[in-house]
Enzyme design. Sequence first.
Site, mmCIF file in Angstrom:
data_model
loop_
_atom_site.group_PDB
_atom_site.id
_atom_site.type_symbol
_atom_site.label_atom_id
_atom_site.label_comp_id
_atom_site.label_asym_id
_atom_site.label_seq_id
_atom_site.Cartn_x
_atom_site.Cartn_y
_atom_site.Cartn_z
ATOM 1 N N LYS A 22 36.998 54.476 43.710
ATOM 2 C CA LYS A 22 38.427 54.366 43.376
ATOM 3 C C LYS A 22 38.626 53.467 42.159
ATOM 4 O O LYS A 22 39.363 53.814 41.236
ATOM 5 C CB LYS A 22 39.200 53.778 44.565
ATOM 6 N N ASN A 23 37.963 52.321 42.150
ATOM 7 C CA ASN A 23 38.216 51.336 41.097
ATOM 8 C C ASN A 23 37.644 51.744 39.739
ATOM 9 O O ASN A 23 37.924 51.101 38.726
ATOM 10 C CB ASN A 23 37.686 49.965 41.503
ATOM 11 N N ARG A 102 49.012 48.518 41.559
ATOM 12 C CA ARG A 102 48.773 47.543 40.510
ATOM 13 C C ARG A 102 48.027 48.119 39.297
ATOM 14 O O ARG A 102 48.352 47.813 38.151
ATOM 15 C CB ARG A 102 47.984 46.381 41.116
ATOM 16 N N CYS A 126 48.279 45.623 46.534
ATOM 17 C CA CYS A 126 48.025 44.911 47.795
ATOM 18 C C CYS A 126 48.591 43.499 47.724
ATOM 19 O O CYS A 126 48.492 42.839 46.695
ATOM 20 C CB CYS A 126 46.530 44.798 48.057
ATOM 21 N N ARG A 131 48.427 37.263 42.053
ATOM 22 C CA ARG A 131 47.909 38.240 41.099
ATOM 23 C C ARG A 131 48.727 38.335 39.807
ATOM 24 O O ARG A 131 49.403 39.331 39.537
ATOM 25 C CB ARG A 131 47.794 39.612 41.767
ATOM 26 N N LYS A 171 38.776 32.965 33.215
ATOM 27 C CA LYS A 171 38.370 33.348 34.568
ATOM 28 C C LYS A 171 37.961 34.812 34.484
ATOM 29 O O LYS A 171 38.542 35.560 33.683
ATOM 30 C CB LYS A 171 39.614 33.185 35.436
ATOM 31 N N VAL A 172 36.989 35.222 35.264
ATOM 32 C CA VAL A 172 36.574 36.628 35.199
ATOM 33 C C VAL A 172 37.660 37.499 35.823
ATOM 34 O O VAL A 172 38.067 37.272 36.959
ATOM 35 C CB VAL A 172 35.240 36.846 35.953
ATOM 36 N N VAL A 174 38.785 41.636 36.306
ATOM 37 C CA VAL A 174 38.450 43.045 36.138
ATOM 38 C C VAL A 174 39.557 43.747 35.341
ATOM 39 O O VAL A 174 39.311 44.404 34.332
ATOM 40 C CB VAL A 174 38.266 43.719 37.528
ATOM 41 N N ASP A 316 36.091 42.548 47.681
ATOM 42 C CA ASP A 316 36.514 43.778 48.356
ATOM 43 C C ASP A 316 35.638 44.122 49.567
ATOM 44 O O ASP A 316 35.899 45.105 50.257
ATOM 45 C CB ASP A 316 36.517 44.959 47.373
ATOM 46 N N ILE A 338 38.090 34.521 45.097
ATOM 47 C CA ILE A 338 38.768 35.333 44.074
ATOM 48 C C ILE A 338 40.281 35.374 44.299
ATOM 49 O O ILE A 338 41.059 35.165 43.371
ATOM 50 C CB ILE A 338 38.224 36.783 44.049
ATOM 51 N N ARG A 408 44.979 54.799 50.741
ATOM 52 C CA ARG A 408 44.957 54.442 49.320
ATOM 53 C C ARG A 408 43.527 54.369 48.803
ATOM 54 O O ARG A 408 43.302 54.538 47.605
ATOM 55 C CB ARG A 408 45.618 53.068 49.103
HETATM 56 C C1 UD1 Z 1 40.309 44.497 40.680
HETATM 57 C C2 UD1 Z 1 40.100 45.534 41.749
HETATM 58 C C3 UD1 Z 1 40.228 44.908 43.137
HETATM 59 C C4 UD1 Z 1 39.280 43.727 43.250
HETATM 60 C C5 UD1 Z 1 39.433 42.759 42.083
HETATM 61 C C6 UD1 Z 1 38.384 41.663 42.068
HETATM 62 C C7 UD1 Z 1 40.825 47.653 40.835
HETATM 63 C C8 UD1 Z 1 41.830 48.740 40.834
HETATM 64 N N1 UD1 Z 1 41.096 46.591 41.599
HETATM 65 O O1 UD1 Z 1 41.625 43.991 40.841
HETATM 66 O O2 UD1 Z 1 39.911 45.904 44.108
HETATM 67 O O3 UD1 Z 1 39.546 43.042 44.455
HETATM 68 O O4 UD1 Z 1 39.349 43.465 40.830
HETATM 69 O O5 UD1 Z 1 37.116 42.227 42.083
HETATM 70 O O6 UD1 Z 1 39.803 47.727 40.172
HETATM 71 N N2 UD1 Z 1 44.038 36.897 37.346
HETATM 72 C C9 UD1 Z 1 44.842 36.018 36.636
HETATM 73 N N3 UD1 Z 1 45.499 36.500 35.526
HETATM 74 C C10 UD1 Z 1 45.391 37.799 35.107
HETATM 75 C C11 UD1 Z 1 44.572 38.673 35.844
HETATM 76 C C12 UD1 Z 1 43.901 38.191 36.964
HETATM 77 O O7 UD1 Z 1 44.964 34.863 36.975
HETATM 78 O O8 UD1 Z 1 46.014 38.160 34.113
HETATM 79 C C13 UD1 Z 1 43.325 36.395 38.532
HETATM 80 C C14 UD1 Z 1 43.718 37.094 39.823
HETATM 81 O O9 UD1 Z 1 44.883 36.543 40.391
HETATM 82 C C15 UD1 Z 1 42.476 36.878 40.675
HETATM 83 C C16 UD1 Z 1 41.356 36.948 39.660
HETATM 84 O O10 UD1 Z 1 41.945 36.697 38.389
HETATM 85 O O11 UD1 Z 1 42.506 35.603 41.253
HETATM 86 C C17 UD1 Z 1 40.616 38.254 39.620
HETATM 87 O O12 UD1 Z 1 41.556 39.301 39.486
HETATM 88 P P1 UD1 Z 1 41.187 40.696 38.797
HETATM 89 O O13 UD1 Z 1 39.691 40.760 38.673
HETATM 90 O O14 UD1 Z 1 41.979 40.854 37.562
HETATM 91 O O15 UD1 Z 1 41.658 41.729 39.897
HETATM 92 P P2 UD1 Z 1 42.302 43.152 39.659
HETATM 93 O O16 UD1 Z 1 41.872 43.718 38.370
HETATM 94 O O17 UD1 Z 1 43.744 43.088 39.979
#
Ligand code: UD1
Length: 430
Positions: A22-23, A102, A126, A131, A171-172, A174, A316, A338, A408
């Site tokens: 999915k991701n 999202r 979710c 986030r 911060k890492v 995705v 996840d 995370i 989902r």
């Molecule tokens: C993606 C995945 C989700 C997974 C997550 C972490 C998809 C569709 N979703 O979610 O399943 O749980 O990666 O592996 O691929 N953050 C910030 N600022 C930002 C963006 C993120 O502070 O602008 C923080 C988030 O709140 C979180 C962390 O960074 O604490 C990681 O988030 P992120 O890796 O971006 O998650 P998603 O891309 O939303």
Amino acid sequence: MDRIRIRGGNKLNGVIDISGAKNAALPLMIIPLLTPETVTLHNVPRLVDAQRLQRILQNHGVDITTAGKKSGQAGAAGETLKISAKTIVDTVAPYELVSKMRASFWVLGPLIARMGEAKVSLPGGCAIGTRPVDMHIMAMEKLGATVEIDQGYVIAKAKNGLKGGHISFSKVTVGATHAALMAAVLAKGDTTIENAAMEPEITDVAECLVKMGAKIEGIGTRNLNITGVTSLHGAEHTVVADRIETGTYAMVVGMTGGDVLLRGARADTIENVILTMQRAGLTVDTTNEGLRIRRNGSGILPVDVTTDPYPGFPTDMQAQFMGLMTMAKGKSHIRETIFENRFMHVQELARLGADIHLHGDMAEVRGVTKLTGADVMATDLRASVSLVIAGLAAQGETNIHRVYHLDRGFEALEEKLQGVGADVTRIAGA
Ligand code: UD1
């Protein structure tokens, strides 16, 4: 609203086909916005999120045609989507659509890159923590876009096109790595992305972008170097196997005992999870067909895990692993680094008899010898499936309510479990 009824206690044996991730599928469906030519994607999982994203893309004027085997057919290999963004008719992604998922926020990058403007609603998805999207916005600004937030919308403009820049993530992330990559491929000049996410889904997207003519170096590492091109072309790509689905079914087998081949699984994308499962007492063999998971006779051993960005233990998989640990022979500690507020499954697992204590970002799980079926509520996508795992080992009947969360992210969940001998039934509208 549908519910899923599980009668626990069966050992599972046989084969489960692993779906496309999915991701990876979601961002792969978004990158065709970068080209007027057709991108063909194979192995797209049939999931509510993928259907929602199709509607969102169609709203921008994208044409999508579908082909592929029917769900449940033997060896079903997902759908084939032909995605063509010949003309983009609208650069607005409205609240009604984006709030439900999202990842649809990620259209921001490609829309600015191709059209010079985008207006995208702040996202939903979710309910696991706040986030924010600050790093998405930072990345677009580093590429020369002006960004403002107005009435819940992110409005980004780059009238003369994006320019290469240096993006360093504190911060890492995705999502923001996807966004930066999707935008930088069409920016003028060179872009470096420092501290990029290196999840296998990012790699899958980067590889598809390269097939479309993008110039990206460092794929699969923390540093990506991109040289912008003036246009991208069509391509054909197969979505990578879902590592989270793979790990989930592996934990299912760990919980129930038995012997199951996860056909099509990619061991190289879940090395950390495999190691953890082995420590927990499961036998995991990599075969040329996929991953074979066994647990016969011996109990589950307690293992401590901390979630981390890839290649660490995935957030996840945290809920599913907690499900497994509820019946371990001893105490384990699970730390979530995370997302805040990603322990909503704890109280539902407790309804089945699990003994879990929360201390901030750490859950202490004291293994019990018996779980008992009960009515429980799915709260988010991965949390819901931890209840399935626990329910499969619980004595008696477990009913999981609000299963739309599962739809989902898990393709044909009941069929796959029934196929290996689980007593799982979806009951419509109850
Ligand atoms: C993606 C995945 C989700 C997974 C997550 C972490 C998809 C569709 N979703 O979610 O399943 O749980 O990666 O592996 O691929 N953050 C910030 N600022 C930002 C963006 C993120 O502070 O602008 C923080 C988030 O709140 C979180 C962390 O960074 O604490 C990681 O988030 P992120 O890796 O971006 O998650 P998603 O891309 O939303």
